[in-house]
Design a protein around this motif. Structure first.
Motif, short mmCIF file in Angstrom:
data_model
loop_
_atom_site.label_atom_id
_atom_site.label_comp_id
_atom_site.label_asym_id
_atom_site.label_seq_id
_atom_site.Cartn_x
_atom_site.Cartn_y
_atom_site.Cartn_z
N LYS A 48 62.07 49.03 49.24
CA LYS A 48 60.87 49.14 48.74
C LYS A 48 60.25 47.77 49.20
O LYS A 48 60.86 46.61 49.21
N ILE A 49 58.90 48.04 49.61
CA ILE A 49 58.27 46.69 49.83
C ILE A 49 57.08 46.65 48.98
O ILE A 49 56.21 47.49 48.84
N ASN A 50 56.90 45.71 48.01
CA ASN A 50 56.06 45.64 46.81
C ASN A 50 54.84 44.60 47.34
O ASN A 50 55.16 43.58 47.98
N ASN A 51 53.79 45.41 47.23
CA ASN A 51 52.50 44.84 47.30
C ASN A 51 51.92 44.09 46.06
O ASN A 51 51.35 44.92 45.15
N ASN A 52 52.19 42.97 45.61
CA ASN A 52 51.96 42.46 44.68
C ASN A 52 50.43 41.75 44.63
O ASN A 52 50.00 41.00 43.73
N ILE A 53 49.68 41.99 45.45
CA ILE A 53 48.27 41.52 45.44
C ILE A 53 47.21 42.59 45.81
O ILE A 53 47.48 43.95 45.79
N PHE A 54 45.81 42.37 45.93
CA PHE A 54 45.03 43.42 45.94
C PHE A 54 44.55 43.80 47.22
O PHE A 54 43.71 44.65 47.64
N GLU A 55 45.14 43.29 48.32
CA GLU A 55 44.77 43.78 49.71
C GLU A 55 45.50 45.04 49.97
O GLU A 55 46.81 45.26 50.06
N PRO A 56 44.79 46.16 50.27
CA PRO A 56 45.43 47.39 50.53
C PRO A 56 46.31 47.31 51.82
O PRO A 56 45.92 46.97 52.58
N LYS A 57 47.29 48.22 51.79
CA LYS A 57 48.21 48.65 52.99
C LYS A 57 48.99 47.51 53.45
O LYS A 57 49.48 47.90 54.52
N LEU A 85 67.42 46.13 52.80
CA LEU A 85 66.33 44.95 52.80
C LEU A 85 65.05 45.30 52.13
O LEU A 85 64.36 46.35 52.13
N GLU A 86 64.74 44.36 51.15
CA GLU A 86 63.60 44.70 50.14
C GLU A 86 62.63 43.52 50.24
O GLU A 86 63.05 42.28 50.84
N ALA A 87 61.28 43.76 49.98
CA ALA A 87 60.35 42.60 50.15
C ALA A 87 59.28 42.49 48.97
O ALA A 87 59.19 43.73 48.48
N ASP A 88 58.80 41.31 48.68
CA ASP A 88 57.62 41.21 47.81
C ASP A 88 56.63 40.57 48.32
O ASP A 88 56.98 39.33 48.88
N ILE A 89 55.56 40.99 48.54
CA ILE A 89 54.42 40.34 49.41
C ILE A 89 53.63 39.50 48.19
O ILE A 89 53.01 39.97 47.19
N LYS A 90 53.82 38.23 48.20
CA LYS A 90 53.52 37.24 46.89
C LYS A 90 51.97 36.79 47.11
O LYS A 90 51.56 36.77 46.05
N LYS A 91 51.60 36.48 48.16
CA LYS A 91 50.31 35.92 48.51
C LYS A 91 49.59 36.44 49.69
O LYS A 91 50.35 36.48 50.95
N PHE A 92 48.47 36.81 49.89
CA PHE A 92 47.49 37.13 51.01
C PHE A 92 46.01 36.42 50.85
O PHE A 92 45.47 36.90 49.72
N ASP A 93 46.11 35.49 51.16
CA ASP A 93 44.51 34.90 51.02
C ASP A 93 43.87 34.27 52.28
O ASP A 93 44.61 33.93 53.35
#
Length: 179
Positions: A48-57, A85-93
């Protein structure tokens, strides 16, 4: 005749010195060729790759870049793998760096992800944090909104590719330091 011997002696010394310097530079550069046998493991499954922000896809783009990079480095992607392997996208700015006539011309993209490598046999979790804390890229975009959005997409994919490469380097470096 003595000057001929002196000249050939100088040529030999010069060649020997050049050879010595080249060998010294090659042995001390710190780079080595990574063979498939040097990889910490040969197979991995992307969980699972979690997208923890509002930027889609973003999770889809990161997934694709991780898969491409793993294959590029010689790993096989398989659901039966011992490692997940798993990931969390924490920040995209995206921040404004410079403006001209109240129009943004230069941008800064900040991207930060945390990764986990899970040994499914022992349930041991290796947390990989700080690889991209945050990963930054600058880009210049002018003109129509479509051009700016296209440039943003290119830089986003490039950043994710760089983060994926850094992740693989980290895995190889950590596993070789444990041996």
């Amino acid at each position: 005749m003595e000057t001929n011997n002196l000249k050939s002696y100088k040529k030999i010394l010069t060649k020997a010195a050049c050879f010595f310097i080249v060998m010294l530079m090659l042995s001390g550069c710190g780079y080595s060729v990574q063979k498939r046998s040097n990889l910490p493991f040969g197979e991995v499954y992307i969980g699972k790759i979690n997208n923890n922000i509002f930027e889609p896809k973003l999770q889809d783009k990161l997934y694709r870049m991780i898969v491409e990079t793993l294959v590029e480095y010689g790993f096989e992607i398989t659901p039966a793998s011992r490692y997940r392997l798993e990931a969390d996208i924490k920040k995209f700015d995206i921040k404004t760096i410079s403006e001209k006539d109240l129009i943004t011309t230069e941008y800064l993209l900040l991207l930060s992800c945390d990764f986990r490598l899970i040994d499914t046999h022992t349930n041991k979790v290796l947390r990989i944090e700080g690889i991209s804390d945050p990963f930054t890229k600058y880009f210049i975009a002018k003109g129509k909104l479509e051009n700016i959005l296209a440039q943003k997409e290119i830089v986003t994919e490039s950043s994710m590719k760089d983060i994926s490469r850094e992740l693989i380097r980290y895995l190889i470096r950590e596993s070789s330091s444990r041996k």
